[in-house]
Design an enzyme around this catalytic site. Structure first.
Site, PDB file in Angstrom:
ATOM      1  CD  GLU A 102      -3.156  -0.218   0.078  1.00 28.92           C
ATOM      2  OE1 GLU A 102      -2.868  -1.401  -0.210  1.00 28.92           O
ATOM      3  OE2 GLU A 102      -4.119   0.385  -0.412  1.00 28.92           O
ATOM      4  CD1 TRP A 156      -1.426   0.640  -3.387  1.00 29.73           C
ATOM      5  CD2 TRP A 156      -1.811   1.575  -5.392  1.00 29.73           C
ATOM      6  NE1 TRP A 156      -2.204  -0.222  -4.127  1.00 29.73           N
ATOM      7  CE2 TRP A 156      -2.455   0.324  -5.358  1.00 29.73           C
ATOM      8  CE3 TRP A 156      -1.916   2.347  -6.546  1.00 29.73           C
ATOM      9  CZ2 TRP A 156      -3.184  -0.174  -6.432  1.00 29.73           C
ATOM     10  CZ3 TRP A 156      -2.642   1.852  -7.614  1.00 29.73           C
ATOM     11  CH2 TRP A 156      -3.263   0.604  -7.557  1.00 29.73           C
ATOM     12  CD1 TRP A 188     -17.741  15.045 -17.522  1.00 29.83           C
ATOM     13  CD2 TRP A 188     -18.347  13.250 -16.330  1.00 29.83           C
ATOM     14  NE1 TRP A 188     -16.670  14.178 -17.499  1.00 29.83           N
ATOM     15  CE2 TRP A 188     -17.020  13.062 -16.779  1.00 29.83           C
ATOM     16  CE3 TRP A 188     -18.940  12.245 -15.566  1.00 29.83           C
ATOM     17  CZ2 TRP A 188     -16.283  11.920 -16.480  1.00 29.83           C
ATOM     18  CZ3 TRP A 188     -18.205  11.109 -15.264  1.00 29.83           C
ATOM     19  CH2 TRP A 188     -16.895  10.956 -15.722  1.00 29.83           C
ATOM     20  CG  ASN A 193      -7.951   3.305  -0.033  1.00 25.87           C
ATOM     21  OD1 ASN A 193      -7.791   4.268  -0.771  1.00 25.87           O
ATOM     22  ND2 ASN A 193      -7.986   2.059  -0.486  1.00 25.87           N
ATOM     23  CD1 TRP A 227     -13.278  12.092 -14.290  1.00 25.07           C
ATOM     24  CD2 TRP A 227     -11.533  12.790 -13.092  1.00 25.07           C
ATOM     25  NE1 TRP A 227     -12.267  12.390 -15.172  1.00 25.07           N
ATOM     26  CE2 TRP A 227     -11.181  12.816 -14.467  1.00 25.07           C
ATOM     27  CE3 TRP A 227     -10.588  13.186 -12.152  1.00 25.07           C
ATOM     28  CZ2 TRP A 227      -9.920  13.241 -14.919  1.00 25.07           C
ATOM     29  CZ3 TRP A 227      -9.335  13.599 -12.596  1.00 25.07           C
ATOM     30  CH2 TRP A 227      -9.018  13.626 -13.968  1.00 25.07           C
ATOM     31  CD1 TRP A 274     -10.202  12.215  -6.350  1.00 24.99           C
ATOM     32  CD2 TRP A 274     -12.239  11.741  -7.150  1.00 24.99           C
ATOM     33  NE1 TRP A 274     -11.121  12.547  -5.389  1.00 24.99           N
ATOM     34  CE2 TRP A 274     -12.374  12.278  -5.852  1.00 24.99           C
ATOM     35  CE3 TRP A 274     -13.381  11.372  -7.843  1.00 24.99           C
ATOM     36  CZ2 TRP A 274     -13.623  12.447  -5.236  1.00 24.99           C
ATOM     37  CZ3 TRP A 274     -14.628  11.537  -7.239  1.00 24.99           C
ATOM     38  CH2 TRP A 274     -14.739  12.068  -5.947  1.00 24.99           C
TER      39      TRP A 274
HETATM   40  C1  LIG Z   1     -10.567   9.047  -4.445  1.00 25.65           C
HETATM   41  C2  LIG Z   1      -9.316   8.892  -3.611  1.00 25.65           C
HETATM   42  C3  LIG Z   1      -8.620  10.027  -3.198  1.00 25.65           C
HETATM   43  C4  LIG Z   1      -7.445   9.905  -2.439  1.00 25.65           C
HETATM   44  N1  LIG Z   1      -6.777  11.036  -2.047  1.00 25.65           N
HETATM   45  C5  LIG Z   1      -5.622  10.920  -1.343  1.00 25.65           C
HETATM   46  C6  LIG Z   1      -4.902  12.083  -0.947  1.00 25.65           C
HETATM   47  O1  LIG Z   1      -5.269  13.222  -1.267  1.00 25.65           O
HETATM   48  N2  LIG Z   1      -3.767  11.898  -0.197  1.00 25.65           N
HETATM   49  C7  LIG Z   1      -3.322  10.650   0.152  1.00 25.65           C
HETATM   50  O2  LIG Z   1      -2.291  10.540   0.822  1.00 25.65           O
HETATM   51  N3  LIG Z   1      -3.971   9.544  -0.239  1.00 25.65           N
HETATM   52  C8  LIG Z   1      -5.108   9.633  -0.962  1.00 25.65           C
HETATM   53  N4  LIG Z   1      -5.776   8.493  -1.334  1.00 25.65           N
HETATM   54  C9  LIG Z   1      -5.167   7.178  -1.039  1.00 25.65           C
HETATM   55  C10 LIG Z   1      -5.595   6.528   0.288  1.00 25.65           C
HETATM   56  O3  LIG Z   1      -6.980   6.558   0.403  1.00 25.65           O
HETATM   57  C11 LIG Z   1      -4.977   7.190   1.512  1.00 25.65           C
HETATM   58  O4  LIG Z   1      -3.584   7.312   1.345  1.00 25.65           O
HETATM   59  C12 LIG Z   1      -5.226   6.351   2.763  1.00 25.65           C
HETATM   60  O5  LIG Z   1      -6.596   6.186   2.956  1.00 25.65           O
HETATM   61  C13 LIG Z   1      -4.625   7.045   3.957  1.00 25.65           C
HETATM   62  O6  LIG Z   1      -4.897   6.320   5.113  1.00 25.65           O
HETATM   63  P1  LIG Z   1      -3.736   5.633   5.947  1.00 25.65           P
HETATM   64  O7  LIG Z   1      -2.636   6.596   6.152  1.00 25.65           O
HETATM   65  O8  LIG Z   1      -4.354   5.037   7.156  1.00 25.65           O
HETATM   66  O9  LIG Z   1      -3.261   4.524   4.934  1.00 25.65           O
HETATM   67  P2  LIG Z   1      -2.628   3.079   5.141  1.00 25.65           P
HETATM   68  O10 LIG Z   1      -3.612   2.099   4.660  1.00 25.65           O
HETATM   69  O11 LIG Z   1      -2.081   2.893   6.483  1.00 25.65           O
HETATM   70  O12 LIG Z   1      -1.443   3.112   4.074  1.00 25.65           O
HETATM   71  C14 LIG Z   1      -0.152   3.644   4.408  1.00 25.65           C
HETATM   72  C15 LIG Z   1       0.241   4.737   3.464  1.00 25.65           C
HETATM   73  O13 LIG Z   1       0.341   4.243   2.145  1.00 25.65           O
HETATM   74  C16 LIG Z   1      -0.004   5.261   1.224  1.00 25.65           C
HETATM   75  N5  LIG Z   1      -1.169   4.824   0.459  1.00 25.65           N
HETATM   76  C17 LIG Z   1      -2.075   3.896   0.800  1.00 25.65           C
HETATM   77  N6  LIG Z   1      -2.974   3.741  -0.190  1.00 25.65           N
HETATM   78  C18 LIG Z   1      -2.637   4.596  -1.159  1.00 25.65           C
HETATM   79  C19 LIG Z   1      -3.169   4.902  -2.433  1.00 25.65           C
HETATM   80  N7  LIG Z   1      -4.236   4.276  -2.921  1.00 25.65           N
HETATM   81  N8  LIG Z   1      -2.564   5.849  -3.163  1.00 25.65           N
HETATM   82  C20 LIG Z   1      -1.464   6.470  -2.711  1.00 25.65           C
HETATM   83  N9  LIG Z   1      -0.915   6.225  -1.520  1.00 25.65           N
HETATM   84  C21 LIG Z   1      -1.486   5.293  -0.751  1.00 25.65           C
HETATM   85  C22 LIG Z   1      -0.368   6.481   2.048  1.00 25.65           C
HETATM   86  O14 LIG Z   1       0.768   7.297   2.147  1.00 25.65           O
HETATM   87  C23 LIG Z   1      -0.745   5.879   3.374  1.00 25.65           C
HETATM   88  O15 LIG Z   1      -0.601   6.770   4.448  1.00 25.65           O
HETATM   89  C24 LIG Z   1      -6.963   8.603  -2.096  1.00 25.65           C
HETATM   90  C25 LIG Z   1      -7.679   7.469  -2.506  1.00 25.65           C
HETATM   91  C26 LIG Z   1      -8.842   7.612  -3.247  1.00 25.65           C
HETATM   92  C27 LIG Z   1      -9.590   6.390  -3.676  1.00 25.65           C
END
Ligand SMILES: Cc1cc2nc3c(=O)[nH]c(=O)nc-3n(C[C@H](O)[C@H](O)[C@H](O)COP(=O)(O)OP(=O)(O)OC[C@H]3O[C@@H](n4cnc5c(N)ncnc54)[C@H](O)[C@@H]3O)c2cc1C
Length: 674
Positions: free
Chosen positions: A475, A478, A507, A542, A560, A583
């Site tokens: 994760e 990503w 849209w 997420n 979007w 997005w």
């Molecule tokens: C529509 C949408 C918008 C999002 N906008 C953002 C945003 O503005 N900023 C943001 O940091 N993340 C964003 N995310 C990705 C993800 O949702 C968040 O990083 C995550 O929910 C943060 O929670 P956590 O720190 O507990 O993550 P954990 O599940 O603990 O993951 C650890 C770290 O991994 C990274 N990570 C995890 N999933 C993703 C992902 N899909 N994409 C990129 N990095 C990821 C983050 O840095 C996160 O803190 C978005 C996802 C979606 C679907």
């Protein structure tokens, strides 16, 4: 939100917009005379030769920051270059490319459509930027034409919004090393740039978090006798010149070190800074630091950039096995001699104050944010420690401090070990909640992965779907992936879909639906709970980011980019690469997309991610007394008179019909159903 290419040619006085189009660039160095204005007007209205609205919009944004100066008036500092070459604002409005929203005739009546229409680059401009991405330009520049600068009186580290820490900070450490070699003091510099924050839709919460972290950093720097010099420029385009012509000379500095930001505007700013620096004998050094693996490193077997996550991720994991030094962390910077505090030039810098807030970014819930998202690297490390070693807590659904005592230690059922299932649940602190800290660089990805590595079998970094730990590492990758996408195909940060074939999806333009989504009043409890959490916590899990994004795009059929912008405006962890990636994935327009025919069923998602309804009950208090299936779908599980008493809205769309509409619009791009 989308970005603009400016600073393209810092040596020219022009704005450097769309160099191949005549109206903006060729006239850019002329002052405004009545005849030149009318010539330009004529040029703009000439069919097929108009500056695109995306460019105009950004120029107007800059003008708004500058204040409404009368045409022809000089700027207070006599630096008028940004004013020149500006398209006539009285000129005809330009409609950008795109689907239903962009092409709509009644656009002025629909605020939601207007909010993004100017931020979408046209296909050709985006393709031009993709053809030679700014990161490649910066890298080429760094590889060529570098000259040793004169020693000067100090070495400067330019801290950015994304590297707000002292530990494991590449540019900071390298600046410190250079300062030691030259026997000079090290100065940390922070440039506040409200113009950038506005144009890039930074939320007040993110700015507040930045300022709180800056305060804690100031203390850390001062412990090392390093002053933190803070300057602020509302005119973002002037930053490279201000820096090279004024700030660095005032510090007697010929050496400046910075970590690269991979967004288009930021890269172009840095290109401009390097070029101007070279003109003036300043050595500007740029470093990769934000990611574990720098963008551009991971390629397919035939040397091409990879756009699909799974193979990209496997290569990422293999690379870390082969080159474990990628996880090496930079040492702390060395302290300055204490005598710097008496030095005439530098002593005053220790008095620089971090403002409590910035105009236009006043954070109304600053106190709550400080409790829920405490600032500083030490706090981030504590949060990481809790995630790696303690169990999830339902008591973390509400707005509360994540450091509240009482988390139960466990090596087997810790949040990270339970992550395989936990990551899809929203009824507690199942994930790490580190995103605000990673986005602002309060903790680095290397720091978190090194801690994760300690838990891996044989002290190895696990990465894969077999264990909670491996899945979490995946994760984190990503984050690298979406930055790699943004740096390789900068078009995605210019409002363009990665898959151009979906550029003209039609849209809806529906202000009421957009507002209901933003307010959490759609009649779909999980979407409403998520959006209310977004509005109050500045953050979402997420799973519900995906659910609410999918609802906006596929169920409401709203563009979007409206959702992308709104998330940025609310989130404390707003990040262009991750947000845009999320997005575009949801909208099926991205690099590694959800196929368009796979449409989330909001109700099923709700039952899976919030099985007992605790999350919904907390965030949607109108439903707090509901039990069983009714919590997920009250209007269909309650007698209508009982439902009415809840004061909760009925669903604003029919899931089945909206699904069919989405399938039609994606299958028949450019068309609306008969
Ligand atoms: C529509 C949408 C918008 C999002 N906008 C953002 C945003 O503005 N900023 C943001 O940091 N993340 C964003 N995310 C990705 C993800 O949702 C968040 O990083 C995550 O929910 C943060 O929670 P956590 O720190 O507990 O993550 P954990 O599940 O603990 O993951 C650890 C770290 O991994 C990274 N990570 C995890 N999933 C993703 C992902 N899909 N994409 C990129 N990095 C990821 C983050 O840095 C996160 O803190 C978005 C996802 C979606 C679907």
């Amino acid at each position: 939100m989308p970005q603009l290419t400016l600073f393209a040619d810092p040596t020219s006085k022009s704005l450097g917009l769309s160099p191949k189009k005549s109206p903006t660039s060729s006239r850019s160095t002329h002052t405004q005379s009545p005849s030149s204005v009318s010539k330009r007007k004529a040029a703009f209205t000439k069919k097929g030769d108009e500056p695109n609205l995306w460019e105009l919009h950004h120029i107007q944004e800059d003008m708004a920051v500058l204040g409404k100066r009368p045409r022809g008036a000089s700027s207070p500092d006599g630096n008028d270059e940004e004013m020149k070459g500006q398209p006539d604002r009285g000129a005809k409005r330009h409609e950008p490319e795109g689907g239903g929203v962009a092409g709509s005739k009644d656009i002025k009546e629909h605020k939601n459509a207007y909010e993004i229409k100017g931020k979408i680059a046209n296909r050709e401009d985006a393709a031009r930027v993709d053809a030679d991405p700014p990161l490649n330009q910066l890298v080429r520049l760094m590889e060529n034409g570098w000259k040793e600068a004169e020693k000067g009186e100090s070495v400067v580290y330019w801290m950015r919004m994304e590297d707000m820490r002292v530990e494991d900070n590449t540019a900071l450490y390298r600046a410190s090393e250079r300062a030691q070699e030259l026997g000079l003091p090290l100065v940390a510099l922070y440039v506040l740039s409200p113009g950038d924050y506005k144009i890039h839709d930074r939320s007040a919460r993110k700015i507040d978090f930045m300022l709180r972290n800056l305060k804690s950093l100031k203390t850390k720097f001062h412990e090392l006798n390093i002053p933190l010099h803070i300057v602020s420029y509302p005119r973002r385009l002037a930053i490279p010149r201000k820096l090279i012509d004024e700030v660095l000379p005032s510090l007697g500095a010929n050496h400046i070190f910075l970590n690269i930001e991979y967004e288009v505007d930021e890269l172009n700013r840095d290109i401009a800074t390097v070029k101007l620096g070279r003109e003036k004998g300043v050595d500007v050094r740029c470093f990769h630091d934000r990611l574990v693996v720098p963008p551009g490193r991971i390629k397919s077997q035939v040397g091409k950039p990879m756009s699909v996550f799974s193979p990209w991720q496997r290569t990422w994991a293999r690379l870390l096995e082969k080159e474990p030094q990628l996880l090496n962390m930079s040492p702390l910077p060395k302290a300055n001699e204490v005598t710097i505090r008496q030095n005439e030039k530098f002593a005053r810098l220790f008095e620089d104050q971090v403002p409590d807030s910035l105009e236009g970014f006043e954070c109304k819930d600053s106190e709550t944010m400080a409790e829920v998202w405490p600032e500083g690297t030490e706090r981030a490390k504590e949060l990481l420690d809790l995630f790696l070693h303690t169990k999830a807590r339902k008591s973390q659904i509400p707005l509360t401090s994540p450091l509240t005592p009482g988390a139960e230690s466990s090596s087997k059922d810790s949040r990270v070990q339970a992550y395989q299932t936990g990551r899809n649940l929203v009824d507690g602190d199942n994930s790490s909640r580190l995103s605000p800290y990673l986005v602002s660089g309060v903790i680095s990805a290397r720091m978190v992965l090194n801690e994760a590595k300690k838990l891996g079998k044989g002290g190895k970094l696990e990465s894969g779907r077999d264990t909670g730990l491996g899945m979490w590492v995946q994760e984190v990758s990503w984050r690298d992936f979406y930055n790699h996408v943004m740096a390789t195909w900068p078009r995605v940060s210019m409002g363009r879909p990665f898959l151009e074939k979906f550029a003209d999806v039609q849209w809806e333009v529906n202000e009421e639906h957009l507002q209901a989504w933003k307010d959490g009043k759609t009649g779909f409890p999980i979407v409403d709970a998520a959006m209310r959490a977004c509005n109050q916590r500045g953050w979402m899990e997420n799973r519900v980011r995906m659910v609410s994004a999918s609802f906006l795009v596929k169920s409401l059929m709203l563009d979007w980019r409206l959702g992308e912008k709104y998330f940025m405006e609310c989130f404390i962890d707003g990040d262009l690469a991750a947000n845009n990636g999320g997005w575009q994935w949801t909208a099926s327009t991205g690099t590694d997309p959800q196929p368009y025919f796979r449409i989330f069923n909001t109700l099923t998602q709700s039952e899976k991610c919030d099985p007992n309804g605790d999350y919904i009950r907390y965030w949607v208090p109108e439903l707090r007394n509901l039990k069983g299936k009714a919590i997920h779908d009250p209007s269909h599980h309650m007698p209508s008179n009982e439902f009415k008493k809840l004061g909760y809205p009925a669903p604003i769309v029919d899931h089945k019909k909206s699904r069919e509409r989405a399938l039609f619009r994606y299958k028949n791009v450019g068309e609306k159903e008969p």
